[in-house]
Design a protein around this motif. Structure first.
Motif, PDB file in Angstrom:
ATOM      1  N   LEU A   1       5.832   3.583   1.450  1.00 40.07           N
ATOM      2  CA  LEU A   1       5.459   2.266   0.963  1.00 40.07           C
ATOM      3  C   LEU A   1       5.318   1.363   2.173  1.00 40.07           C
ATOM      4  O   LEU A   1       6.162   1.375   3.061  1.00 40.07           O
ATOM      5  N   TYR A   2       4.249   0.556   2.197  1.00 39.68           N
ATOM      6  CA  TYR A   2       4.039  -0.324   3.343  1.00 39.68           C
ATOM      7  C   TYR A   2       3.415  -1.634   2.915  1.00 39.68           C
ATOM      8  O   TYR A   2       2.890  -1.765   1.809  1.00 39.68           O
TER       9      TYR A   2
ATOM     10  N   GLY B   1       0.843  -1.182   0.000  1.00 37.79           N
ATOM     11  CA  GLY B   1       0.000   0.000   0.000  1.00 37.79           C
ATOM     12  C   GLY B   1       0.881   1.234   0.000  1.00 37.79           C
ATOM     13  O   GLY B   1       2.095   1.145   0.230  1.00 37.79           O
ATOM     14  N   ARG B   2       0.269   2.374  -0.259  1.00 31.16           N
ATOM     15  CA  ARG B   2       1.029   3.621  -0.328  1.00 31.16           C
ATOM     16  C   ARG B   2       0.298   4.747   0.387  1.00 31.16           C
ATOM     17  O   ARG B   2      -0.924   4.856   0.314  1.00 31.16           O
ATOM     18  N   PHE B   3       1.068   5.550   1.099  1.00 31.93           N
ATOM     19  CA  PHE B   3       0.687   6.885   1.537  1.00 31.93           C
ATOM     20  C   PHE B   3       1.620   7.793   0.754  1.00 31.93           C
ATOM     21  O   PHE B   3       2.623   7.325   0.198  1.00 31.93           O
ATOM     22  N   PRO B   4       1.383   9.095   0.710  1.00 29.22           N
ATOM     23  CA  PRO B   4       2.357   9.972   0.027  1.00 29.22           C
ATOM     24  C   PRO B   4       3.764   9.788   0.613  1.00 29.22           C
ATOM     25  O   PRO B   4       3.979   9.961   1.812  1.00 29.22           O
TER      26      PRO B   4
ATOM     27  N   THR C   1       5.589  -0.267   7.683  1.00 26.20           N
ATOM     28  CA  THR C   1       6.336   0.623   6.790  1.00 26.20           C
ATOM     29  C   THR C   1       7.584  -0.068   6.262  1.00 26.20           C
ATOM     30  O   THR C   1       8.350  -0.661   7.019  1.00 26.20           O
ATOM     31  N   VAL C   2       7.793   0.053   4.955  1.00 23.07           N
ATOM     32  CA  VAL C   2       8.972  -0.489   4.286  1.00 23.07           C
ATOM     33  C   VAL C   2       9.902   0.642   3.868  1.00 23.07           C
ATOM     34  O   VAL C   2      11.122   0.541   4.003  1.00 23.07           O
ATOM     35  N   ALA C   3       9.345   1.727   3.339  1.00 17.73           N
ATOM     36  CA  ALA C   3      10.151   2.845   2.841  1.00 17.73           C
ATOM     37  C   ALA C   3       9.407   4.143   3.099  1.00 17.73           C
ATOM     38  O   ALA C   3       8.186   4.199   2.995  1.00 17.73           O
ATOM     39  N   GLN C   4      10.178   5.167   3.438  1.00 17.42           N
ATOM     40  CA  GLN C   4       9.586   6.495   3.583  1.00 17.42           C
ATOM     41  C   GLN C   4      10.650   7.555   3.330  1.00 17.42           C
ATOM     42  O   GLN C   4      11.830   7.338   3.570  1.00 17.42           O
TER      43      GLN C   4
END
Length: 190
Positions: free
Chosen positions: A91-92, A85-88, A132-135
């Motif tokens: 990536l999660y 999934g994505r938030f601005p 969360t994977v990336a931010q």
């Protein structure tokens, strides 16, 4: 531990409650080490239950007992993370709907007990359980991770513990672990 917050923005004495998801480490560990500042600050793969929680100076035996009692009312469960999934800028991995509701239930129960500490400081209207994977990365980097992750999915995890983490000014440390469905089993020292 929080979205849109860099690891160096944390301060000594901050605390949070998380569910560790070690079963996800083989799938997300290398990506998180590179792309998630909280991983570099000592936070394992996890779903945030409540951040921020109380200042470490306010966490005493009474708080431990209250957390233990509250969490003992929630049964352990299995969580299946089956999609990205994505938030601005984030990536999660997303849990399936039923486990997502169970994570939300943990958050809501703790936030109800400590209303002065709403999830993510009240910055978001909805509670969206996620790992969360990336931010804070460039879009091309996030897209590359997002394309790679499905090969390792689903991740199935047994959820039985909520950890209390405290920031020491440099890194996050686990200070206590509370078992779901059981009375307080003690606390980890420094």
């Amino acid at each position: 531990m929080t979205d849109d917050v860099q690891a160096d923005a944390f301060r000594a004495g901050q605390s949070g409650l998380i569910v560790r998801v070690p079963e996800a480490e083989p799938v997300v560990g290398a990506w998180r080490d590179r792309l998630d500042p909280s991983a570099r600050a000592g936070v394992p793969a996890h779903v945030t239950v409540l951040f921020p929680f109380l200042d470490a100076g306010l966490i005493d035996g009474g708080v431990h007992a209250a957390l233990g009692d509250l969490l003992s009312r929630h049964r352990p469960f299995e969580a299946r993370f089956d999609r990205c999934g994505r938030f601005p800028g984030v990536l999660y991995l997303a849990p399936a709907p039923e486990p997502a509701a169970r994570f939300r239930g943990l958050t809501e129960a703790i936030a109800e007990r400590w209303p002065e500490n709403p999830p993510f400081g009240g910055a978001f209207d909805d509670i969206v359980p996620h790992l969360t994977v990336a931010q804070g990365q460039e879009e091309a980097v996030i897209e590359k991770a997002e394309a790679d992750l499905p090969a390792g999915l689903p991740v199935v995890a047994q959820i039985s513990t909520v950890d209390l983490l405290v920031h020491d000014g440099r890194r996050w440390e686990r200070r206590a672990a509370f078992r779901l469905g059981q009375a307080l089993r003690g606390h980890l020292g420094r």
